[in-house]
Design an enzyme around this catalytic site. Structure first.
Site, mmCIF file in Angstrom:
data_model
loop_
_atom_site.group_PDB
_atom_site.id
_atom_site.type_symbol
_atom_site.label_atom_id
_atom_site.label_comp_id
_atom_site.label_asym_id
_atom_site.label_seq_id
_atom_site.Cartn_x
_atom_site.Cartn_y
_atom_site.Cartn_z
ATOM 1 N N ASP A 262 0.837 -0.871 -0.160
ATOM 2 C CA ASP A 262 0.158 0.237 -0.221
ATOM 3 C C ASP A 262 1.070 1.208 0.090
ATOM 4 O O ASP A 262 2.091 0.415 0.668
ATOM 5 C CB ASP A 262 -0.706 -0.269 0.896
ATOM 6 C CG ASP A 262 -1.805 0.919 1.274
ATOM 7 O OD1 ASP A 262 -2.894 0.692 0.462
ATOM 8 O OD2 ASP A 262 -2.070 1.843 1.346
ATOM 9 N N ASP A 305 -8.024 -2.577 -5.005
ATOM 10 C CA ASP A 305 -8.927 -2.058 -4.615
ATOM 11 C C ASP A 305 -8.451 -0.412 -4.616
ATOM 12 O O ASP A 305 -8.011 0.278 -3.025
ATOM 13 C CB ASP A 305 -8.935 -2.467 -2.719
ATOM 14 C CG ASP A 305 -10.326 -2.458 -1.879
ATOM 15 O OD1 ASP A 305 -10.985 -1.984 -2.593
ATOM 16 O OD2 ASP A 305 -10.413 -2.683 -0.855
ATOM 17 N N CYS A 358 -15.475 1.472 -2.591
ATOM 18 C CA CYS A 358 -16.017 1.246 -1.913
ATOM 19 C C CYS A 358 -16.568 2.459 -1.934
ATOM 20 O O CYS A 358 -16.975 3.363 -1.103
ATOM 21 C CB CYS A 358 -16.220 1.158 -0.501
ATOM 22 S SG CYS A 358 -14.287 2.020 -0.061
#
Length: 428
Positions: A262, A305, A358
């Site tokens: 990340d 993501d 999301c």
């Protein structure tokens, strides 16, 4: 504490948040520290009311005829918690309560005016986001947006490396646990109402032993749509705290190689303890900024993501709905484009890039995919419809757009948080 005192406390916390522009969690924590007489049950109950007020802030302010913490709290109690006018009057005047109602408040709370509200107010979204919702959901956009304001259940993913769903359901039976829809490894605990607190799952044995992880069913479904198989080489490029990394490891049965990284090392920090608790052995964590050139062109699957507005998680983090700005959204879409361009280098010919957010906003989803395909001639959208049926079952809702090539899950359509998923195959 009696309910009247809890109501007054919630108004105090909301006023603190509004005046000092601070995170809700910080305001609740400070209130608890300065009011030591309040037990954990009281603090949880006050938090329930605070977050519910934030969920329905615009519609409650409209119903109350004023946009203040007191007005929105009273309207939330009246129209969402079902407290009648007479009972609300009594609670307001009790010792430690918020104080007697005014004539204007009595009039506003005696009849529901929401039917006269503009669509964006009824939808409980910032007015500047209404066009995006209408663009994405058409005539049903108000219902779709409003569904993001309701309380969410507690969703758990069974870690198949250590347990199975039947055992977890038995262990959590006292909480009303049921086998969740869509995800074959999901367990759902129903949302609580009013003052009632949700179960603290992290204290349960099944969590401590790594048998379950807290993960929304939509997030579980997104991870399942990666179609991870034992023996594959997979890169989770925006792993964050590792929720989907853990899910992928379980799908792979600890076989193959799973790389997780990340851009934010602080976001990545919890992954190490989570991997250990879950019994994951096939994951290699790369610190933020690591040289990943050795992985280029070798990955069977790359999961992006992407950092996003989080609009799909407003049920769980309602305060973020009101903090989102056009400028912040533009920064997010720029980040998404950049990480997609970074990810494409790692996908082997014939491999798949899976893009997940999301979010339910088209700027972050369909538009982002269209722009990427304009830049990346060697990628093409691939249908996941058959995989969805295999995973979720033939009776599951089909939240597809673009002829089954992209999907948007929502509370209204699938009973999950809002998630977008698209799969792109590298053809060259």
């Amino acid at each position: 504490m009696r309910p009247a005192g809890r109501i007054a406390a919630a108004i105090e916390v909301l006023a603190d948040v509004e005046t000092r522009h601070r995170p809700v969690a910080d305001a609740l924590k400070d209130w608890g520290l300065s009011h030591r007489f309040a037990g954990s049950g009281d603090r949880a109950a006050i938090g329930n009311l605070v977050y519910d007020v934030l969920r329905w802030r615009r519609s409650s302010a409209w119903r109350a005829g004023a946009d203040t913490p007191r007005a929105a709290t009273l309207a939330t109690l009246r129209f969402h918690w079902g407290v009648g006018p007479a009972d609300l009057e009594t609670l307001a005047t009790e010792e430690h309560g918020p104080g007697a109602l005014t004539e204007e408040e009595r009039a506003a709370l005696s009849a529901d005016r929401l039917g006269d509200a503009p669509p964006d107010v009824a939808a409980d979204v910032p007015d500047w986001l209404a066009p995006a919702f209408e663009d994405n959901f058409g005539d049903d956009w108000v219902n779709e947006a409003a569904s993001l304001a309701a309380r969410a259940p507690v969703d758990l993913r069974v870690n198949t490396l250590k347990s199975d769903r039947a055992k977890v359901l038995s262990a959590l039976k006292r909480f009303g646990a049921t086998a969740s829809p869509i995800s074959p490894v999901g367990v759902r605990l129903p949302a609580r109402a009013g003052w009632e607190r949700s179960p603290n799952i992290v204290r349960e044995d099944v969590y401590q032993r790594g048998h379950v992880e807290v993960q929304d069913i939509g997030s579980q479904a997104a991870a399942l749509m990666v179609l991870a198989h034992p023996g594959e080489q997979i890169l989770d490029l925006c792993a964050g705290a590792g929720g989907k990394t853990l899910a992928l490891a379980a799908q792979m049965d600890n076989r193959g190689q799973l790389h997780a990284t990340d851009a934010d090392q602080n976001q990545l920090a919890p992954i190490f303890e989570r991997l250990k608790r879950a019994g994951v052995r096939n994951a290699q964590v790369h610190r933020a900024g690591s040289d990943l050139s050795a992985l280029e062109g070798r990955m069977d699957k790359v999961l992006v993501d992407a950092p996003c507005s989080g609009s799909g998680t407003w049920r769980r983090r309602p305060e973020t709905k009101w903090r989102l700005t056009p400028e912040a959204l533009e920064r997010r879409t720029d980040q998404q484009a950049a990480v997609l361009d970074q990810a494409r280098a790692f996908v082997r010919p014939g491999g798949t890039l899976i893009y997940v957010t999301c979010s339910v906003l088209p700027q972050e989803n369909e538009a982002q995919i269209a722009d990427f395909l304009d830049r990346a001639a060697d990628f093409t959208l691939t249908s996941m419809a058959d995989a969805w049926v295999d995973i979720a079952g033939e009776d599951a809702p089909m939240p597809w757009s673009a002829e089954g090539l992209m999907m948007t899950m929502t509370p209204a359509a699938t009973g999950t948080d809002g998630f977008f998923v698209a799969a792109l195959k590298r053809t060259g």
